[in-house]
Design an enzyme around this catalytic site. Structure first.
Site, PDB file in Angstrom:
ATOM      1  N   HIS A 178       3.533  -8.241   1.453  1.00  0.00           N
ATOM      2  CA  HIS A 178       3.043  -7.055   0.756  1.00  0.00           C
ATOM      3  C   HIS A 178       3.609  -5.758   1.320  1.00  0.00           C
ATOM      4  O   HIS A 178       3.461  -4.708   0.691  1.00  0.00           O
ATOM      5  CB  HIS A 178       1.511  -7.015   0.821  1.00  0.00           C
ATOM      6  CG  HIS A 178       0.853  -8.086   0.012  1.00  0.00           C
ATOM      7  ND1 HIS A 178       0.309  -7.857  -1.233  1.00  0.00           N
ATOM      8  CD2 HIS A 178       0.670  -9.413   0.258  1.00  0.00           C
ATOM      9  CE1 HIS A 178      -0.195  -8.984  -1.720  1.00  0.00           C
ATOM     10  NE2 HIS A 178       0.007  -9.934  -0.832  1.00  0.00           N
ATOM     11  N   ASP A 207       6.588   2.135   2.087  1.00  0.00           N
ATOM     12  CA  ASP A 207       5.493   1.348   1.530  1.00  0.00           C
ATOM     13  C   ASP A 207       6.060   0.178   0.744  1.00  0.00           C
ATOM     14  O   ASP A 207       7.089   0.330   0.057  1.00  0.00           O
ATOM     15  CB  ASP A 207       4.623   2.202   0.604  1.00  0.00           C
ATOM     16  CG  ASP A 207       3.133   1.935   0.796  1.00  0.00           C
ATOM     17  OD1 ASP A 207       2.797   0.842   1.266  1.00  0.00           O
ATOM     18  OD2 ASP A 207       2.333   2.830   0.494  1.00  0.00           O
TER      19      ASP A 207
END
Length: 472
Positions: free
Chosen positions: A158, A369
């Site tokens: 992730h 991110d």
């Protein structure tokens, strides 16, 4: 078709899966309901050795079994607080300067992964498939293989995957990549992350990579596996419906009244050094300094719930952020005006969606991110007839999809300031066009597409993954 076994560091409670949880919980719970299966992982509790060794706690919700275990204080310190979040997290987010490596923490990380794999053994049937999530559990498949498990096992990362030169700052980097090669399918958020893994395989592991693109076969450390890009998403129409339903609730009315007609910039992040929060405050300060007409006419609301408060670097970022908010407010506040409203507390997810809907700008500027679902949630929550504008970091995975956003470099305070000026002044027709472009992307790759495409590919991987001679 066998059941699905989901393994993650934390397991959402049955109550959380009913609507208050985030993307991972909603996505995997939907898949578990379809096939039946088990969601296994840490309960979030630190317990005694006696309790930890007692076996998983089982809770049934229809066809889904929630199986959780507690961690001892030593395991929590070494596996979670130590190697996972003091080594892997900063390095994978390109913050080597904040990383710490301790051999005993790495040993604890591998020990806990092996212990968790052993706990799961009694819950796996021969035709089940196993889907493991995130950086805490890189050695999990290797531990299962050592227990004799031959099931198909997939892994989804992730967070970003760093370039080989950055990854190599972790002393046991080769052991980690070798552990990843024990999976049958590796999923990444972006093409850049997949390419970074491929580069390591070719340059450092002397392995081979097949065809380039969204999917690629890899041969290394005596195994063949598949890699793919799977962009995690949201259910945009569900978010839109919830945001509209909550827009007349008291918390929204109170906010609108307190703004007194001022424009609103909304920003929501976990309190983390990877999110670029300090840089964001300085960009907003630039806006007030360079554009006096906005002083007293725009407010930035920054919601940053504290996280990992027992890790020193997180305490430091909280103190720095509070200091910057106080300094900027001291410089530009008036008797009836506070430029930055900094809220270090947790809010219900659907309350946040309704606040997004009331704002004119969404300010999402992480330094790095994996995807950043806040950016996608902001777009989905907007009022189609009067949408806000998303200002988004080029280093968020979502930037590759949301071409209707104003893309910025979070290291360029003036550039972010200019993007805020443009967003606040943007004509309605342009805002609507950008919103429609972004919504089309969200619907094309929603949370269900991410989940179903990964599981389809995992079930389709040639099995077993063992091979005798790697191709060069």
């Amino acid at each position: 078709m066998g059941r699905l076994i989901v393994v993650s560091n934390r397991v959402a409670t049955p109550t959380e899966t009913k609507g208050s949880a985030g993307g991972l919980a909603v996505g995997v719970f939907g898949a578990l309901k379809d096939t039946g299966g088990v969601w296994f992982g840490w309960s979030g509790d630190v317990v005694s050795e006696t309790v930890a060794n007692a076996g998983p706690t089982l809770e049934q919700d229809g066809p889904v079994t929630f199986a959780t275990v507690g961690l001892t204080r030593k395991d929590y310190d070494q596996y979670y607080r130590g190697f996972s979040n003091a080594t892997l997290w900063p390095v994978f987010h390109y913050r080597n300067d904040l990383a710490r490596y301790e051999r005993d923490e790495y040993a604890g990380y591998r020990r806990v992964n092996a212990w968790l794999a052993h706990k799961l053994m009694k819950l796996i049937d021969p035709d089940d498939i196993v889907w493991v999530h995130d950086y805490h559990l890189i050695p999990f498949a290797e531990a299962l293989r050592s227990e004799g498990v031959t099931n198909r096992i997939g892994f989804f990362l992730h967070i970003p995957f760093p370039s080989p030169q950055v990854l190599q700052t972790i002393p046991p980097h080769e052991e980690l990549v070798k552990s990843l090669c024990c999976y049958d399918l590796l999923g990444f958020q972006t093409r850049n992350d997949q390419q970074a893994f491929h580069d390591y395989i070719v340059r450092s592991a002397r392995g081979a990579v097949g065809e380039e693109g969204e999917h690629g076969d890899v041969e290394a450390f005596g195994r063949r596996l598949r890699t793919g890009v799977y962009r995690i998403g949201v259910f945009p129409d569900e978010i839109a419906e919830q945001a509209k339903r909550y827009e007349s609730r008291q918390h929204v009315l109170d906010l609108k009244q307190s703004l007194e007609g001022r424009k609103l910039i909304m920003s929501v992040d976990r309190l983390d050094y990877s999110k670029g929060l300090v840089e964001r405050f300085k960009a907003f300060e630039q806006l007030l300094e360079r554009s006096p007409e906005w002083r007293g006419n725009v407010t930035l609301v920054q919601i940053a719930p504290p996280t990992r408060s027992d890790v020193a670097t997180y305490r430091n970022i909280r103190e720095e952020l509070e200091g910057e908010a106080g300094r900027i407010n001291g410089r530009y506040s008036g008797l009836d005006y506070t430029p930055i409203r900094y809220l270090s507390q947790q809010y219900d997810r659907w309350k946040l969606m309704s606040l997004f809907r009331e704002s004119q700008v969404g300010f999402v500027t992480p330094l790095h991110d994996g995807m950043n679902l806040v950016a996608k949630e902001y777009v989905a929550a907007q009022n189609p007839s009067d949408p806000g504008v998303l200002v988004l970091s080029v280093f968020a995975g979502a930037a590759a999809e949301l071409s209707g956003a104003l893309l910025v470099n979070p290291h360029d305070a003036l550039g972010m300031c200019e993007a805020l000026q443009r967003a606040l002044s943007m004509p309605l027709a342009e805002r609507q066009a950008r919103y429609e472009t972004n919504m089309e992307a969200l619907r094309r790759n929603d949370l269900g597409v991410w989940r179903d495409s990964f599981l389809h590919d995992l079930r389709s991987v040639p099995h077993p993954g063992q091979m005798s001679q790697p191709q060069r």
